[in-house]
Write a protein that holds these residues in place. Structure first.
Motif, short mmCIF file in Angstrom:
data_model
loop_
_atom_site.label_atom_id
_atom_site.label_comp_id
_atom_site.label_asym_id
_atom_site.label_seq_id
_atom_site.Cartn_x
_atom_site.Cartn_y
_atom_site.Cartn_z
N ASP A 180 37.80 49.75 35.64
CA ASP A 180 37.85 49.22 37.01
C ASP A 180 36.50 49.51 37.64
OD1 ASP A 180 40.45 48.40 36.69
OD2 ASP A 180 41.32 50.17 37.64
N THR A 201 37.54 44.04 36.91
CA THR A 201 37.81 44.90 35.75
C THR A 201 36.97 44.39 34.59
OG1 THR A 201 40.08 45.33 36.48
CG2 THR A 201 39.61 45.69 34.15
N THR A 223 40.83 41.97 38.97
CA THR A 223 41.77 43.07 38.78
C THR A 223 43.21 42.68 39.08
OG1 THR A 223 40.04 44.67 39.26
CG2 THR A 223 42.29 45.46 39.43
#
Length: 98
Positions: free
Chosen positions: A29, A45, A67
């Motif tokens: 992340d 990500t 993400t």
């Protein structure tokens, strides 16, 4: 440039035994500055496949994803970023050994 805020690492299974070395899948992340072209409101990500062979290691593949929705982001690492990600994986792949 970005920084890694959280990560997970997992040893990938090779059910057929045809791949050399061991492969680890990292999910990183990232914190990305708002003025960076990689920035996304959903978060970013980086998925990395890191390969460890007898006397060497390398990044076999990577991809950027949003993400929250896991959508592919068409973006490449710059040389200094790739070196940083490689060093990160090299330092942290032990956490996934099992």
């Amino acid at each position: 440039m970005f920084t890694v805020t959280e990560y997970s690492a997992e040893l990938m299974k090779d059910p057929f035994g045809i791949l050399t070395g061991k492969r680890y899948e990292f999910s990183l992340d990232l914190a990305v500055e708002e003025d960076d072209e990689l920035f996304h409101d959903e978060g970013v990500t980086l998925r990395v496949v890191y390969v460890v062979e007898e006397d060497s290691a390398r990044i076999a593949k990577y991809e950027f994803l949003t993400t929250s929705s896991n959508k592919y982001i068409d973006f490449e690492l710059e040389e200094d970023e790739e070196k940083m990600v490689f060093a990160f994986c090299q330092e942290h792949f032990d956490s996934s050994k099992g």
